[in-house]
Design a protein around this motif. Structure first.
Motif, PDB file in Angstrom:
ATOM      1  N   UNK A  13     -16.881   8.806  10.174  1.00 36.18           N
ATOM      2  CA  UNK A  13     -15.584   8.136  10.053  1.00 36.18           C
ATOM      3  C   UNK A  13     -14.554   8.615  11.079  1.00 36.18           C
ATOM      4  N   UNK A  14     -14.991   9.429  12.018  1.00 37.66           N
ATOM      5  CA  UNK A  14     -14.035  10.006  12.957  1.00 37.66           C
ATOM      6  C   UNK A  14     -13.382   8.943  13.839  1.00 37.66           C
ATOM      7  N   UNK A  15     -14.175   7.980  14.317  1.00 36.56           N
ATOM      8  CA  UNK A  15     -13.628   6.958  15.206  1.00 36.56           C
ATOM      9  C   UNK A  15     -12.657   6.041  14.465  1.00 36.56           C
ATOM     10  N   UNK A  16     -12.998   5.644  13.241  1.00 35.84           N
ATOM     11  CA  UNK A  16     -12.062   4.831  12.459  1.00 35.84           C
ATOM     12  C   UNK A  16     -10.791   5.616  12.174  1.00 35.84           C
ATOM     13  N   UNK A  17     -10.950   6.903  11.862  1.00 39.73           N
ATOM     14  CA  UNK A  17      -9.781   7.750  11.626  1.00 39.73           C
ATOM     15  C   UNK A  17      -8.875   7.830  12.838  1.00 39.73           C
ATOM     16  N   UNK A  18      -9.467   7.814  14.024  1.00 46.66           N
ATOM     17  CA  UNK A  18      -8.668   7.891  15.246  1.00 46.66           C
ATOM     18  C   UNK A  18      -7.711   6.712  15.359  1.00 46.66           C
ATOM     19  N   UNK A  19      -8.146   5.513  14.938  1.00 45.39           N
ATOM     20  CA  UNK A  19      -7.275   4.352  15.088  1.00 45.39           C
ATOM     21  C   UNK A  19      -6.249   4.247  13.966  1.00 45.39           C
ATOM     22  N   UNK A  20      -6.502   4.894  12.834  1.00 45.00           N
ATOM     23  CA  UNK A  20      -5.431   5.065  11.850  1.00 45.00           C
ATOM     24  C   UNK A  20      -4.345   5.964  12.432  1.00 45.00           C
ATOM     25  N   UNK A  75     -11.223  -3.635   4.639  1.00 41.91           N
ATOM     26  CA  UNK A  75      -9.947  -3.126   4.129  1.00 41.91           C
ATOM     27  C   UNK A  75      -9.893  -3.272   2.605  1.00 41.91           C
ATOM     28  N   UNK A  76     -10.265  -4.452   2.103  1.00 44.68           N
ATOM     29  CA  UNK A  76     -10.235  -4.690   0.656  1.00 44.68           C
ATOM     30  C   UNK A  76     -11.153  -3.719  -0.078  1.00 44.68           C
ATOM     31  N   UNK A  77     -12.337  -3.500   0.483  1.00 44.52           N
ATOM     32  CA  UNK A  77     -13.292  -2.582  -0.131  1.00 44.52           C
ATOM     33  C   UNK A  77     -12.755  -1.154  -0.147  1.00 44.52           C
ATOM     34  N   UNK A  78     -12.081  -0.763   0.943  1.00 47.25           N
ATOM     35  CA  UNK A  78     -11.518   0.583   1.033  1.00 47.25           C
ATOM     36  C   UNK A  78     -10.401   0.783   0.015  1.00 47.25           C
ATOM     37  N   UNK A  79      -9.494  -0.184  -0.074  1.00 44.27           N
ATOM     38  CA  UNK A  79      -8.376  -0.043  -1.011  1.00 44.27           C
ATOM     39  C   UNK A  79      -8.862  -0.035  -2.445  1.00 44.27           C
ATOM     40  N   UNK A  80      -9.885  -0.845  -2.730  1.00 44.00           N
ATOM     41  CA  UNK A  80     -10.446  -0.876  -4.077  1.00 44.00           C
ATOM     42  C   UNK A  80     -11.123   0.457  -4.412  1.00 44.00           C
ATOM     43  N   UNK A  81     -11.901   0.983  -3.478  1.00 43.14           N
ATOM     44  CA  UNK A  81     -12.616   2.239  -3.720  1.00 43.14           C
ATOM     45  C   UNK A  81     -11.658   3.404  -3.916  1.00 43.14           C
ATOM     46  N   UNK A  82     -10.552   3.399  -3.183  1.00 44.27           N
ATOM     47  CA  UNK A  82      -9.591   4.500  -3.257  1.00 44.27           C
ATOM     48  C   UNK A  82      -8.488   4.259  -4.287  1.00 44.27           C
ATOM     49  N   UNK A  83      -8.530   3.080  -4.930  1.00 43.72           N
ATOM     50  CA  UNK A  83      -7.510   2.690  -5.915  1.00 43.72           C
ATOM     51  C   UNK A  83      -6.112   2.801  -5.293  1.00 43.72           C
ATOM     52  N   UNK A  84      -5.984   2.232  -4.102  1.00 44.00           N
ATOM     53  CA  UNK A  84      -4.726   2.283  -3.364  1.00 44.00           C
ATOM     54  C   UNK A  84      -4.130   0.887  -3.257  1.00 44.00           C
ATOM     55  N   UNK A  85      -2.899   0.659  -3.736  1.00 40.77           N
ATOM     56  CA  UNK A  85      -2.282  -0.662  -3.564  1.00 40.77           C
ATOM     57  C   UNK A  85      -1.945  -0.911  -2.102  1.00 40.77           C
ATOM     58  N   UNK A  86      -2.020  -2.148  -1.686  1.00 41.71           N
ATOM     59  CA  UNK A  86      -1.758  -2.446  -0.276  1.00 41.71           C
ATOM     60  C   UNK A  86      -0.328  -2.082   0.119  1.00 41.71           C
ATOM     61  N   UNK A  87       0.580  -2.103  -0.839  1.00 42.63           N
ATOM     62  CA  UNK A  87       1.972  -1.756  -0.546  1.00 42.63           C
ATOM     63  C   UNK A  87       2.124  -0.297  -0.120  1.00 42.63           C
ATOM     64  N   UNK A  88       1.122   0.533  -0.454  1.00 44.51           N
ATOM     65  CA  UNK A  88       1.186   1.953  -0.094  1.00 44.51           C
ATOM     66  C   UNK A  88       0.778   2.214   1.352  1.00 44.51           C
ATOM     67  N   UNK A  89       0.215   1.198   2.017  1.00 46.80           N
ATOM     68  CA  UNK A  89      -0.277   1.363   3.385  1.00 46.80           C
ATOM     69  C   UNK A  89       0.829   0.992   4.372  1.00 46.80           C
ATOM     70  N   UNK A  90       1.146   1.898   5.270  1.00 44.07           N
ATOM     71  CA  UNK A  90       2.168   1.619   6.287  1.00 44.07           C
ATOM     72  C   UNK A  90       1.663   0.605   7.294  1.00 44.07           C
ATOM     73  N   UNK A  91       0.434   0.782   7.760  1.00 42.69           N
ATOM     74  CA  UNK A  91      -0.124  -0.161   8.739  1.00 42.69           C
ATOM     75  C   UNK A  91      -1.621   0.048   8.867  1.00 42.69           C
ATOM     76  N   UNK A  92      -2.283  -0.984   9.357  1.00 43.32           N
ATOM     77  CA  UNK A  92      -3.694  -0.937   9.731  1.00 43.32           C
ATOM     78  C   UNK A  92      -3.770  -0.761  11.243  1.00 43.32           C
ATOM     79  N   UNK A  93      -4.590   0.167  11.694  1.00 36.81           N
ATOM     80  CA  UNK A  93      -4.866   0.306  13.123  1.00 36.81           C
ATOM     81  C   UNK A  93      -6.198  -0.342  13.431  1.00 36.81           C
ATOM     82  N   UNK A  94      -6.178  -1.442  14.175  1.00 36.04           N
ATOM     83  CA  UNK A  94      -7.393  -2.216  14.443  1.00 36.04           C
ATOM     84  C   UNK A  94      -7.813  -2.054  15.897  1.00 36.04           C
TER      85      UNK A  94
END
Length: 377
Positions: free
Chosen positions: A338-345, A75-94
């Motif tokens: 990334x299709x399977x990860x996208x499905x859980x988002x 998650x940290x690597x993804x937010x850093x790569x996309x320059x997205x603050x964690x506050x912008x994320x509604x939820x993580x689907x795990x």
């Protein structure tokens, strides 16, 4: 439109995939994705837990915590790569890590059906500071379903077309197939597991070579299919069972393979035969799905997952599926990785909106259900 992160670690146990997805009305959009490799020590620990009959709580807790920290790293690597603050994320689907999946109950003991995904969404919410949606599968199981596969509803949101039958084939540790009727038919989506894919191929390769997998299927391509062995493998009654159906390592594993070997096969021929088993069982699944819908006309197959990069396996599938066009997942705006990860988002978005995440026509549940539990940061 809100942003969600989807996390997926499949039965190949090669790492955690994380996808940043914009969800809302219309098709979900993939914005960014990353993968983090599974450390070998953790991979071996998780493999040991699969099918283990005696496990201590401390072993489970240690593996779960290490896995959760790897998810947080993704998650940290993804937010850093996309320059997205964690506050912008509604939820993580795990999704968690599947340890056992027994939709028919554990045999021969006759215990109730169950599915077990190792996960710690409370710790993940604490580490990431983001709300988490998890435990997607057991709600469908409680409603009488197989709890798998869950991706077909997402496939329908992405790929269903007005005038064409489409097949989405995920080639992870195991293969699952989604048949999408033309949307004009208003017919139900069909989806199910067809059998082993990378799990047996990777395991057999690792016992004879360094590395976790047979890159591009080169070793398999060097061997000859043992037709006698292939017939013994295909004789498993799972392949004859009609959908809904799902499976995993608890059924198809190294001991299952060893019990069907004569002992004098060349290792590369076994690898070739395992690749052919995947192609043959997928082709059988396509035939089962098409018969169920009396499907005819143009048909396009969209492969995804790690096996989509296996050139030898793709050739075997093309030979087994004459007349079916094989398309590149990238041409639909989604990388096959990334299709399977996208499905859980997307499933996390469905949970937040209190919308059903399963398809009863796929899993066999008595009806549509809102999937997943909420864990606040």
């Amino acid at each position: 439109m809100p942003l969600f992160v989807g996390l997926m670690s499949g039965t190949s146990l090669d790492g955690v995939d994380a996808a940043l997805v914009r969800c809302g009305e219309g098709a979900p959009q993939l914005l960014e994705a990353v993968g983090v490799s599974m450390p070998e020590e953790l991979r071996q620990r998780l493999l040991a837990l699969c099918q283990a009959r005696n496990v201590s709580f401390s072993e489970l807790a240690a593996a779960e915590t290490a896995f959760c920290r790897l998810q947080a790293e993704a998650v940290a690597k993804l937010l850093d790569k996309s320059d997205t603050p964690r506050e912008a994320i509604t939820a993580i689907g795990s999704h968690g890590q599947t340890i056992e999946h027994a939709p028919y109950g554990f045999q021969p003991g006759g215990e109730p059906a169950y599915t077990c995904q190792l996960d710690n969404p409370s710790l993940l919410a604490e580490l990431c500071g983001i709300d988490v949606v998890a435990d997607f599968r057991r709600r469908d199981l409680a409603a009488g379903g197989q709890a798998a596969p869950l991706a077909p509803a997402f496939h329908a949101a992405l790929f269903a077309a007005p005038g064409e039958w489409r097949l989405v084939l995920n080639l992870g540790g195991f293969a699952n197939l989604t048949l999408l009727p033309p949307v004009s038919l208003d017919a139900p989506v069909i989806g199910f597991d067809t059998g082993p894919a990378n799990a047996l191929l990777d395991d057999w390769h690792a016992s004879h070579h360094t590395g976790r997998y047979d890159a591009n299927g080169r070793w398999a391509a060097s061997g000859q299919v043992d037709q006698t062995l292939l017939a013994r493998l295909l004789d498993d009654d799972f392949f004859r069972r009609l959908p809904p159906k799902s499976t995993g390592r608890e059924r198809f594993h190294r001991d299952w393979l060893e019990a069907r070997l004569s002992g004098d096969e060349a290792p590369q021929d076994v690898q070739a035969t395992l690749a052919e088993l995947t192609a043959a069982s997928v082709a059988l699944g396509v035939d089962q799905a098409m018969r169920q819908h009396s499907a005819s006309g143009a048909m396009t197959l969209i492969p995804c997952g790690g096996g989509a990069h296996n050139a030898d396996l793709m050739k075997r599938l093309a030979r087994r599926l004459p007349g079916v066009a094989i398309a590149n997942c990238d041409s639909f705006g989604w990388s096959p990785d990334w299709l399977e990860a996208g499905a859980f988002a997307w499933l996390a978005w469905r949970r937040i909106e209190r919308l059903p995440g399963n398809l009863a026509s796929v899993t066999g549940a008595v009806g549509a259900r809102v999937l997943g539990g909420m864990y606040s940061a």
